[in-house]
Design a protein around this motif. Structure first.
Motif, PDB file in Angstrom:
ATOM      1  N   LEU A  99       0.920  -1.275   0.015  1.00  0.00           N
ATOM      2  CA  LEU A  99       0.147  -0.041  -0.043  1.00  0.00           C
ATOM      3  C   LEU A  99       0.790   1.266   0.082  1.00  0.00           C
ATOM      4  O   LEU A  99       0.482   2.249  -0.625  1.00  0.00           O
ATOM      5  N   ILE A 100       2.011   1.155   0.824  1.00  0.00           N
ATOM      6  CA  ILE A 100       2.577   2.486   0.760  1.00  0.00           C
ATOM      7  C   ILE A 100       3.382   2.542  -0.410  1.00  0.00           C
ATOM      8  O   ILE A 100       3.459   3.768  -0.824  1.00  0.00           O
ATOM      9  N   GLU A 101       3.793   1.544  -1.120  1.00  0.00           N
ATOM     10  CA  GLU A 101       4.475   1.723  -2.308  1.00  0.00           C
ATOM     11  C   GLU A 101       3.572   2.098  -3.455  1.00  0.00           C
ATOM     12  O   GLU A 101       3.864   2.713  -4.736  1.00  0.00           O
ATOM     13  N   ALA A 102       2.315   1.717  -3.392  1.00  0.00           N
ATOM     14  CA  ALA A 102       1.134   2.360  -4.364  1.00  0.00           C
ATOM     15  C   ALA A 102       1.030   3.691  -4.168  1.00  0.00           C
ATOM     16  O   ALA A 102       0.439   4.340  -4.898  1.00  0.00           O
ATOM     17  N   LEU A 103       0.658   4.006  -2.756  1.00  0.00           N
ATOM     18  CA  LEU A 103       0.571   5.506  -2.531  1.00  0.00           C
ATOM     19  C   LEU A 103       1.493   6.582  -2.755  1.00  0.00           C
ATOM     20  O   LEU A 103       1.587   7.662  -3.248  1.00  0.00           O
ATOM     21  N   PHE A 104       2.945   6.238  -2.782  1.00  0.00           N
ATOM     22  CA  PHE A 104       4.155   7.250  -2.683  1.00  0.00           C
ATOM     23  C   PHE A 104       5.144   6.797  -3.766  1.00  0.00           C
ATOM     24  O   PHE A 104       5.784   5.652  -3.695  1.00  0.00           O
ATOM     25  N   GLU A 105       5.276   7.548  -4.804  1.00  0.00           N
ATOM     26  CA  GLU A 105       6.052   7.046  -6.093  1.00  0.00           C
ATOM     27  C   GLU A 105       7.360   6.759  -5.089  1.00  0.00           C
ATOM     28  O   GLU A 105       8.400   6.354  -5.701  1.00  0.00           O
ATOM     29  N   ASP A 106       7.803   7.740  -4.309  1.00  0.00           N
ATOM     30  CA  ASP A 106       9.238   7.739  -3.680  1.00  0.00           C
ATOM     31  C   ASP A 106       9.502   6.665  -2.618  1.00  0.00           C
ATOM     32  O   ASP A 106      10.389   6.947  -2.010  1.00  0.00           O
ATOM     33  N   ALA A 107       8.500   5.859  -2.359  1.00  0.00           N
ATOM     34  CA  ALA A 107       8.539   5.029  -1.150  1.00  0.00           C
ATOM     35  C   ALA A 107       9.986   4.028  -0.928  1.00  0.00           C
ATOM     36  O   ALA A 107      10.343   3.534  -2.194  1.00  0.00           O
ATOM     37  N   GLU A 108      10.544   4.131   0.111  1.00  0.00           N
ATOM     38  CA  GLU A 108      11.676   3.156  -0.143  1.00  0.00           C
ATOM     39  C   GLU A 108      11.438   2.307   1.216  1.00  0.00           C
ATOM     40  O   GLU A 108      11.161   2.705   2.431  1.00  0.00           O
ATOM     41  N   VAL A 109      11.713   1.029   1.221  1.00  0.00           N
ATOM     42  CA  VAL A 109      11.688   0.260   2.228  1.00  0.00           C
ATOM     43  C   VAL A 109      13.101  -0.657   2.285  1.00  0.00           C
ATOM     44  O   VAL A 109      13.556  -1.090   1.367  1.00  0.00           O
ATOM     45  N   ALA A 110      13.807  -0.538   3.352  1.00  0.00           N
ATOM     46  CA  ALA A 110      14.996  -0.997   3.731  1.00  0.00           C
ATOM     47  C   ALA A 110      15.175  -1.837   4.812  1.00  0.00           C
ATOM     48  O   ALA A 110      14.525  -1.580   5.685  1.00  0.00           O
ATOM     49  N   ALA A 111      16.011  -2.801   4.687  1.00  0.00           N
ATOM     50  CA  ALA A 111      15.954  -3.700   5.963  1.00  0.00           C
ATOM     51  C   ALA A 111      17.617  -4.278   5.848  1.00  0.00           C
ATOM     52  O   ALA A 111      18.046  -4.692   4.688  1.00  0.00           O
ATOM     53  N   GLY A 112      18.272  -3.935   6.961  1.00  0.00           N
ATOM     54  CA  GLY A 112      19.792  -4.311   6.995  1.00  0.00           C
ATOM     55  C   GLY A 112      20.021  -4.706   8.395  1.00  0.00           C
ATOM     56  O   GLY A 112      19.114  -4.810   9.175  1.00  0.00           O
ATOM     57  N   GLU A 113      21.413  -4.761   8.667  1.00  0.00           N
ATOM     58  CA  GLU A 113      21.811  -5.373   9.923  1.00  0.00           C
ATOM     59  C   GLU A 113      21.681  -3.955  10.725  1.00  0.00           C
ATOM     60  O   GLU A 113      21.459  -4.214  12.099  1.00  0.00           O
ATOM     61  N   GLN A 114      21.647  -2.809  10.227  1.00  0.00           N
ATOM     62  CA  GLN A 114      21.376  -1.745  11.204  1.00  0.00           C
ATOM     63  C   GLN A 114      19.639  -1.521  11.820  1.00  0.00           C
ATOM     64  O   GLN A 114      19.563  -0.600  12.313  1.00  0.00           O
ATOM     65  N   GLY A 115      19.040  -2.231  10.893  1.00  0.00           N
ATOM     66  CA  GLY A 115      17.734  -2.252  11.202  1.00  0.00           C
ATOM     67  C   GLY A 115      16.700  -1.828  10.058  1.00  0.00           C
ATOM     68  O   GLY A 115      17.365  -2.075   8.980  1.00  0.00           O
ATOM     69  N   ALA A 116      15.495  -1.808  10.221  1.00  0.00           N
ATOM     70  CA  ALA A 116      14.607  -1.554   9.053  1.00  0.00           C
ATOM     71  C   ALA A 116      13.996  -0.078   9.072  1.00  0.00           C
ATOM     72  O   ALA A 116      14.132   0.493   9.827  1.00  0.00           O
ATOM     73  N   SER A 117      13.843   0.119   7.802  1.00  0.00           N
ATOM     74  CA  SER A 117      13.166   1.682   7.714  1.00  0.00           C
ATOM     75  C   SER A 117      12.436   1.729   6.548  1.00  0.00           C
ATOM     76  O   SER A 117      12.448   0.944   5.581  1.00  0.00           O
ATOM     77  N   VAL A 118      11.107   2.566   6.760  1.00  0.00           N
ATOM     78  CA  VAL A 118      10.312   2.915   5.630  1.00  0.00           C
ATOM     79  C   VAL A 118      10.369   4.167   5.542  1.00  0.00           C
ATOM     80  O   VAL A 118      10.129   5.052   6.404  1.00  0.00           O
ATOM     81  N   SER A 119      10.470   4.991   4.284  1.00  0.00           N
ATOM     82  CA  SER A 119      10.311   6.513   4.000  1.00  0.00           C
ATOM     83  C   SER A 119       9.662   6.637   3.002  1.00  0.00           C
ATOM     84  O   SER A 119       9.555   6.005   1.779  1.00  0.00           O
ATOM     85  N   PHE A 120       8.905   8.030   2.812  1.00  0.00           N
ATOM     86  CA  PHE A 120       8.167   8.316   1.733  1.00  0.00           C
ATOM     87  C   PHE A 120       8.020   9.858   1.837  1.00  0.00           C
ATOM     88  O   PHE A 120       8.150  10.299   3.097  1.00  0.00           O
ATOM     89  N   SER A 121       7.594  10.515   0.986  1.00  0.00           N
ATOM     90  CA  SER A 121       7.496  12.046   1.025  1.00  0.00           C
ATOM     91  C   SER A 121       6.316  12.554   0.572  1.00  0.00           C
ATOM     92  O   SER A 121       5.485  11.836  -0.343  1.00  0.00           O
ATOM     93  N   VAL A 122       5.746  13.530   0.898  1.00  0.00           N
ATOM     94  CA  VAL A 122       4.630  14.282   0.593  1.00  0.00           C
ATOM     95  C   VAL A 122       4.560  15.637   0.093  1.00  0.00           C
ATOM     96  O   VAL A 122       5.654  16.375   0.734  1.00  0.00           O
ATOM     97  N   PRO A 123       4.276  16.246  -0.684  1.00  0.00           N
ATOM     98  CA  PRO A 123       4.229  17.712  -0.968  1.00  0.00           C
ATOM     99  C   PRO A 123       3.724  18.702  -0.141  1.00  0.00           C
ATOM    100  O   PRO A 123       2.696  18.441   0.883  1.00  0.00           O
ATOM    101  N   ALA A 124       4.437  19.653   0.157  1.00  0.00           N
ATOM    102  CA  ALA A 124       4.341  20.506   1.131  1.00  0.00           C
ATOM    103  C   ALA A 124       4.012  21.896   0.540  1.00  0.00           C
ATOM    104  O   ALA A 124       4.508  22.364  -0.615  1.00  0.00           O
ATOM    105  N   GLY A 125       3.335  22.796   1.462  1.00  0.00           N
ATOM    106  CA  GLY A 125       2.885  24.316   0.824  1.00  0.00           C
ATOM    107  C   GLY A 125       4.145  25.027   0.678  1.00  0.00           C
ATOM    108  O   GLY A 125       5.227  24.903   1.267  1.00  0.00           O
TER     109      GLY A 125
END
Lengths: 132, 114
Positions: free
Chosen positions: A106-132
């Motif tokens: 769902l995140i990847e469908a909603l946000f074109e720049d979504a990134e999901v990462a998982a590694g030894e340092q841990g996992a993260s999910v990031s995305f951005s939205v337009p601001a005014g």
């Protein structure tokens, strides 16, 4: 508020790895978004993105969850990080296997720049939205 | 801590049971919705109209609960319909394609045929 393409200060919320606090992440994220003039439609999307990201990390980790937001280039980039992501295809109880892991999709469908990462340092999910 | 984030009420209308959901459905609150739906289905109430008009937020956990309940209702020759989901919930249903799986009605009356 915006000075050229300068990055603004990052705001970070640290939460226990407990599903009870996922609503807090949504409140934090949406309040910050309104502060930076994010359109309401995008705010609904980011609430969903934050909820799905936090849920994925809460399921897979006993470590605290960090929810950060950084304004940059007229966008607000959110990053949710923590211990680990559950294995692919992990299903809750009798949730149909076809829905397992749909949160990240769902995140990847909603946000074109979504990134999901998982590694030894841990996992993260990031995305951005337009601001005014 | 956040019990007030989800309120559930159910009411029998003939063969149907209307389950009114108000608040937010996520990983934390979804189990309560699941428990209620399973309780109803286990008690033979297998025609459910889930009124989502008061649902301000619903994520994939909530979708999973609803799908599971739909499956159980259909297995018991019953039905499950969604009523008046708000735009954010409709969007999630649309992205996942579940708007073609669930019957969706704009009122309880249309859902229950009464």
């Amino acid at each position: 508020m915006w000075e050229g393409s300068d990055a603004g200060p990052e705001a970070t919320l640290e939460l226990p790895p407990d599903a009870a606090y996922i609503a807090t992440a949504r409140i934090f994220g949406s309040a910050l978004a309104r502060h930076y003039g994010v359109p309401e439609g995008a705010i609904e999307d980011l609430k969903l993105g934050l909820s799905e990201a936090c849920a994925a990390l809460v399921r897979g980790s006993t470590e605290r969850i960090l929810v950060g937001a950084t304004p940059l280039d007229r966008r607000l980039r959110y990053r949710v990080s923590g211990g680990s992501l559950p294995g692919a295809g992990t299903a809750e109880d009798d949730t149909p296997s076809s829905l397992a892991g749909i949160g990240l999709e769902l995140i990847e469908a909603l946000f074109e720049d979504a990134e999901v990462a998982a590694g030894e340092q841990g996992a993260s999910v990031s995305f951005s939205v337009p601001a005014g | 801590m956040v019990e007030a984030n989800l309120l559930l009420q159910s009411e029998e209308r003939g063969d149907w049971t209307v389950v009114e959901v108000r608040g937010e459905v996520d990983l934390y609150t979804a189990p309560r919705l699941k428990e209620r739906l399973l309780e109803l289905i286990g008690g033979g109430r297998v025609r459910l109209a889930v009124d989502l008009d008061g649902v301000e937020f619903l994520d994939s956990t909530g979708l999973g609960i609803l799908i599971g309940a739909l499956k159980r209702c259909r297995e018991a020759d019953g039905a499950l319909a969604l009523v008046a989901p708000r735009d954010p919930v409709l969007k999630v249903l649309g992205i996942t394609g579940l708007d073609r799986v669930f019957p969706i009605h704009d009122s309880v009356e249309r859902a229950t045929g009464g």
